[in-house]
Design a protein around this motif. Sequence first.
Motif, mmCIF file in Angstrom:
data_model
loop_
_atom_site.group_PDB
_atom_site.id
_atom_site.type_symbol
_atom_site.label_atom_id
_atom_site.label_comp_id
_atom_site.label_asym_id
_atom_site.label_seq_id
_atom_site.Cartn_x
_atom_site.Cartn_y
_atom_site.Cartn_z
ATOM 1 N N GLY A 158 0.712 -1.232 -0.142
ATOM 2 C CA GLY A 158 -0.090 0.015 -0.007
ATOM 3 C C GLY A 158 0.931 1.166 -0.063
ATOM 4 N N VAL A 159 2.120 1.282 -0.529
ATOM 5 C CA VAL A 159 3.013 2.240 -0.456
ATOM 6 C C VAL A 159 3.663 2.363 -1.839
ATOM 7 C CG1 VAL A 159 5.173 3.157 0.792
ATOM 8 C CG2 VAL A 159 3.474 1.907 1.979
ATOM 9 N N HIS A 160 3.796 3.467 -2.088
ATOM 10 C CA HIS A 160 4.584 3.930 -3.440
ATOM 11 C C HIS A 160 6.143 3.709 -3.220
ATOM 12 C CE1 HIS A 160 6.304 6.062 -6.920
ATOM 13 N NE2 HIS A 160 4.908 5.738 -7.595
ATOM 14 N N PRO A 161 6.903 3.605 -4.193
ATOM 15 C CA PRO A 161 8.474 3.457 -3.969
ATOM 16 C C PRO A 161 9.008 4.747 -3.531
ATOM 17 C CG PRO A 161 7.844 2.060 -6.005
ATOM 18 C CD PRO A 161 6.539 2.752 -5.427
ATOM 19 N N VAL A 166 10.114 6.041 3.732
ATOM 20 C CA VAL A 166 9.382 6.497 5.258
ATOM 21 C C VAL A 166 8.618 5.678 5.837
ATOM 22 C CG1 VAL A 166 7.720 8.469 5.669
ATOM 23 C CG2 VAL A 166 9.314 8.993 4.301
ATOM 24 N N TYR A 167 7.937 4.825 5.016
ATOM 25 C CA TYR A 167 7.188 3.590 5.726
ATOM 26 C C TYR A 167 8.126 2.756 6.640
ATOM 27 C CZ TYR A 167 4.651 -0.772 5.579
ATOM 28 O OH TYR A 167 4.002 -2.037 5.831
ATOM 29 N N ARG A 168 9.224 2.592 6.155
ATOM 30 C CA ARG A 168 10.060 1.762 6.677
ATOM 31 C C ARG A 168 10.661 2.234 8.128
ATOM 32 N NH1 ARG A 168 11.868 -3.455 6.325
ATOM 33 N NH2 ARG A 168 13.965 -3.216 5.468
ATOM 34 N N THR A 169 10.597 3.686 8.041
ATOM 35 C CA THR A 169 11.254 4.211 9.385
ATOM 36 C C THR A 169 10.296 3.785 10.691
ATOM 37 O OG1 THR A 169 9.967 6.490 8.911
ATOM 38 C CG2 THR A 169 12.244 6.222 8.016
ATOM 39 N N PHE A 170 9.178 3.652 10.287
ATOM 40 C CA PHE A 170 8.138 2.992 11.442
ATOM 41 C C PHE A 170 8.380 1.561 11.625
ATOM 42 C CE2 PHE A 170 6.008 7.010 9.845
ATOM 43 C CZ PHE A 170 5.697 7.500 11.022
ATOM 44 N N THR A 171 8.339 0.787 10.456
ATOM 45 C CA THR A 171 8.384 -0.709 10.769
ATOM 46 C C THR A 171 9.943 -1.057 11.245
ATOM 47 O OG1 THR A 171 9.274 -0.994 8.661
ATOM 48 C CG2 THR A 171 6.958 -0.783 9.085
ATOM 49 N N PRO A 179 15.149 -0.855 15.494
ATOM 50 C CA PRO A 179 13.716 -0.860 16.183
ATOM 51 C C PRO A 179 12.843 0.016 15.447
ATOM 52 C CG PRO A 179 14.985 0.249 17.736
ATOM 53 C CD PRO A 179 15.903 -0.221 16.387
ATOM 54 N N GLY A 180 11.646 -0.234 15.287
ATOM 55 C CA GLY A 180 10.541 0.608 14.878
ATOM 56 C C GLY A 180 9.968 1.518 15.734
ATOM 57 N N VAL A 181 8.863 2.002 15.483
ATOM 58 C CA VAL A 181 8.122 2.925 16.536
ATOM 59 C C VAL A 181 6.983 1.981 17.136
ATOM 60 C CG1 VAL A 181 6.664 4.928 16.767
ATOM 61 C CG2 VAL A 181 8.587 4.947 15.066
ATOM 62 N N ASP A 182 6.890 1.727 18.297
ATOM 63 C CA ASP A 182 6.087 1.213 18.938
ATOM 64 C C ASP A 182 4.635 1.441 18.632
ATOM 65 O OD1 ASP A 182 7.724 -0.714 19.922
ATOM 66 O OD2 ASP A 182 7.785 0.426 22.052
ATOM 67 N N GLY A 183 3.339 0.593 18.303
ATOM 68 C CA GLY A 183 2.188 0.835 18.208
ATOM 69 C C GLY A 183 1.755 1.084 16.646
ATOM 70 N N PHE A 184 2.938 1.188 15.651
ATOM 71 C CA PHE A 184 2.675 1.565 14.253
ATOM 72 C C PHE A 184 2.958 0.274 13.517
ATOM 73 C CE2 PHE A 184 2.807 5.876 15.623
ATOM 74 C CZ PHE A 184 1.779 6.483 14.688
ATOM 75 N N GLY A 185 2.108 -0.474 13.395
ATOM 76 C CA GLY A 185 2.160 -1.577 12.319
ATOM 77 C C GLY A 185 1.855 -1.027 10.850
ATOM 78 N N PRO A 186 1.659 -1.998 10.271
ATOM 79 C CA PRO A 186 1.398 -1.418 8.608
ATOM 80 C C PRO A 186 -0.032 -0.903 8.488
ATOM 81 C CG PRO A 186 2.357 -3.890 8.357
ATOM 82 C CD PRO A 186 2.225 -3.233 10.003
ATOM 83 N N LYS A 187 -1.079 -1.496 9.149
ATOM 84 C CA LYS A 187 -2.319 -0.865 8.979
ATOM 85 C C LYS A 187 -2.468 0.643 9.632
ATOM 86 C CE LYS A 187 -4.971 -5.265 8.537
ATOM 87 N NZ LYS A 187 -6.351 -6.026 9.275
ATOM 88 N N ILE A 189 0.118 2.659 10.147
ATOM 89 C CA ILE A 189 0.899 3.616 9.580
ATOM 90 C C ILE A 189 0.041 4.162 8.281
ATOM 91 C CG2 ILE A 189 2.952 3.711 7.761
ATOM 92 C CD1 ILE A 189 4.132 1.553 9.800
ATOM 93 N N LEU A 190 -0.409 3.231 7.446
ATOM 94 C CA LEU A 190 -1.266 3.793 6.077
ATOM 95 C C LEU A 190 -2.717 4.521 6.512
ATOM 96 C CD1 LEU A 190 -1.103 0.461 4.196
ATOM 97 C CD2 LEU A 190 0.338 2.524 3.912
ATOM 98 N N LYS A 191 -3.171 4.232 8.009
ATOM 99 C CA LYS A 191 -4.408 4.757 8.137
ATOM 100 C C LYS A 191 -4.019 6.233 8.629
ATOM 101 C CE LYS A 191 -8.193 4.712 11.401
ATOM 102 N NZ LYS A 191 -9.145 4.069 12.568
ATOM 103 N N THR A 192 -2.731 6.478 9.020
ATOM 104 C CA THR A 192 -2.290 7.725 9.638
ATOM 105 C C THR A 192 -1.823 8.585 8.670
ATOM 106 O OG1 THR A 192 -1.812 6.522 11.569
ATOM 107 C CG2 THR A 192 -1.176 8.964 11.228
ATOM 108 N N PHE A 193 -1.078 7.940 7.559
ATOM 109 C CA PHE A 193 -0.526 8.703 6.607
ATOM 110 C C PHE A 193 -0.925 7.918 5.179
ATOM 111 C CE2 PHE A 193 2.398 9.011 10.247
ATOM 112 C CZ PHE A 193 2.267 10.351 10.393
#
Length: 304
Positions: A158-161, A166-171, A179-187, A189-193
């Motif tokens: 669900g992410v453009h190249p 930026v997506y990976r900075t959370f995971t 380590p990623g950011v606690d509480g930010f799974g893929p769903k 991340i995409l819902k927030t951004f």
Amino acid sequence: NEDGDHIGGITGFLYSVGKTVRDFKPSRCVIVFDGRGGSAKRKRIYSDYKGNRANKTKLRRHDHHESTLEEEQESMRHQFSRLVSYLDNLPVTFISMDGIEADDTIAYITQMYQDISKKMTVVSTDRDFYQLISPTLQVWSPIKKKMYDEATLIEEFGVHPANYVVYRTFTGDASDNIPGVDGFGPKTILKTFPELVSSKEFTLQDLQNKCKLLTESKNHQKVLDNYDTIDKNYRLMNIKLLDIPAQTATKIRGILNEPIPSLNRSEFQRLFYEDKMWSIMKNLPDWLNNTWLSLNAFAKQTQN
């Protein structure tokens, strides 16, 4: 081999590269490894970078004795050195630059050739390369046996190249001990951004600006609270931030501007018999002919 010397790393790699060449039939094959001290720059950003690799467990062997970790590491060092000798006699380009990682070298090479009409394929299990995907670059995952282009990446993540890093900075990246950011799974991340699916680059500054406007949102406030981690991960994982010394960049360009080496069949066979690899690679003449002749023809064209 029959003398008890470990050769599985050599033969496994040669078979893997050979299969890749047969499957993709490239006009050029570039093989890139980390250089000595390649992780130093990222370790200065985050001291525990790749810290999970420092104490690897021993490889499981089917020997008559239990190998020590030191013996395993020495075996791998020897096999790697020997592998380079084999690669020197194949029509491939081998690059390992001191002071930078393979990711950085590959990113630089893809930047060099981004304006040519031919398509490039990066073959790796490392997901960091998804950020390089473009109309002329695709990524093949040999484990998933899946080709990633722009549409495939959007479909799966669900992410453009353009916004994958930026997506990976959370995971985060467990393989590199990031380590990623606690509480930010893929769903989440995409819902927030949801902007991450767009082809328009969504920068860290854009992310921060959005969160400052939406501080009443728990998730957006959490991003601001963890912004130092996000910024650190971005600098660790963004392989487009090409901090490559000019001298190193010149060396890479020089290597790639050289003619592709030709297949040196006699020397390759000499190494093969010296290492007594016939018990594993049973049909060497067929392997050399079926794998390397077409690439060898391209190599001769670059020499003329």
